[in-house]
Design an enzyme around this catalytic site. Sequence first.
Site, PDB file in Angstrom:
ATOM      1  N   HIS A 239      62.940  27.966  31.861  1.00  0.00           N
ATOM      2  CA  HIS A 239      63.368  27.165  30.538  1.00  0.00           C
ATOM      3  C   HIS A 239      64.432  26.172  30.629  1.00  0.00           C
ATOM      4  O   HIS A 239      64.393  25.054  30.398  1.00  0.00           O
ATOM      5  CB  HIS A 239      63.461  28.104  29.289  1.00  0.00           C
TER       6      HIS A 239
HETATM    7  O1  RIB Z   1      62.817  31.533  25.122  1.00  0.00           O
HETATM    8  C1  RIB Z   1      63.425  31.051  25.992  1.00  0.00           C
HETATM    9  C2  RIB Z   1      64.956  31.016  25.714  1.00  0.00           C
HETATM   10  O2  RIB Z   1      65.532  32.189  25.436  1.00  0.00           O
HETATM   11  C3  RIB Z   1      65.755  30.667  27.056  1.00  0.00           C
HETATM   12  O3  RIB Z   1      67.005  30.123  26.972  1.00  0.00           O
HETATM   13  C4  RIB Z   1      66.039  32.180  27.615  1.00  0.00           C
HETATM   14  O4  RIB Z   1      67.414  31.932  28.620  1.00  0.00           O
HETATM   15  C5  RIB Z   1      66.433  32.650  26.609  1.00  0.00           C
HETATM   16  O5  RIB Z   1      67.734  32.551  25.863  1.00  0.00           O
END
Ligand code: RIB
Length: 310
Positions: A239
Site C-alpha cells: 500500500h
Molecule cells: O489499509 C492499509 C493501510 O493500513 C496501510 O497504510 C497499512 O500500513 C496500514 O496502516
Amino acid sequence: MTTPIILDCDPGHDDALAILLANANPAVDLLAITTVGGNQTVEKCTINARRICSVAGITDVPIATGAAEPLIGDLHIGEYVHGVSGLDGPDWGEPSVQASDESAVDLIVRLLREHPEPVTIVAVGPLTNIALVIRDHPDVVDNIREIVIMGGSTERGNDTPYAEFNIKVDPEAAAIVFAAALPVTMCGLNITHQALATPDVIERLKALDTRMGDLCVELLTFFSASYLRTWGFTSPPLHDPVALMRVIDPSVVECLPEPVAIETEGRYTRGATVVDLHHLSGERDNALVAMTLDRERFWDAMIEAVASYV
Ligand code: RIB
Ligand code: CA
C-alpha cells in the site's frame, strides 16, 4: 525537481518499504519521519521506524513520535496484520538510530515554518497528526504544498466492509484533512491492490542478494501470510509506497478529481470514504483520487530503491 516531503507513518511492513523508497529516490528529499498509532501503538511504530532506519543506515532524518490515540475514542491497532511488534518477521536487534525528543506535530510545524519552500506531506497511517497540524496551527497550512495519503477506497474497505484501516482508525481526522483548503490526493485500496508483491517481485528482491533485499523478502513473507489468512490474497498489496510514488512520478499513479466525503456517523460505515465518481452529488472536487497504477514502473522504482542499500 526534488520535492521536500515529510513522511507520516505507522510502521508497519508497507510503511517500512515506503521509508526505504522515500530515502533512496532522488525525486524526493525526506525531511522527517513522524509516527502515529495505527498498525501498532505509537511507541512500537517509533521503535519500528528506528529499526528500519538503523538497518538502512538512515541517520540524518529526524524521527518524531506523534499521536497515540485518534481525535475521538480509543486506538484500535492492526496487530492482526503486522504482528505484536508491528514489524514481525525479521530478527531486528537493538536499533542504533534514536528518535527525536520533539513531538511529531512540533517537528512538522517547525519544518513547515523553517523550510524555504512548501513541503509535501505524505501520510500513510491514520491522519491524526496531520489533522492536529491543520486544526491547531492554521498559520503553517499555506506552507503545505499538498497532502498525499494512503487511505480510503473507491470500493470496499479492509478493516470493515466499507472502511479502509487508516481512515477507520480516525475518521474525524480524515474529515479535517479532506475539508482543508489544500490539495489532497487519496491513494486508496482500489489502487494499492494493483501493487501486489507477486512471486516475480519476490524473486527480483532475492536476486539482489543483499542484506536489505533479504530483509524486504522477510518482511513481505510475513505480510503475505497475514494477507492470505485475513483476506485470502495470494500476494500482499504494498500500500504505502504507492502514495510516495505519486509524488516521485505522478505519471505512474493516474488520478481523477472527485468529491470525497468521510463518513463519521454510520453504524456500519463509519470511516468510509464516499467517492462520488459520477459527480451526482454536485459537491466540489475536494481531492485527486488515484485510479490506475503503472505496476511495472512502480515495482522498478521500488526494487531500484531497495537495491541502493547494502
Ligand atoms: O489499509 C492499509 C493501510 O493500513 C496501510 O497504510 C497499512 O500500513 C496500514 O496502516
Ligand atoms: Ca501505514
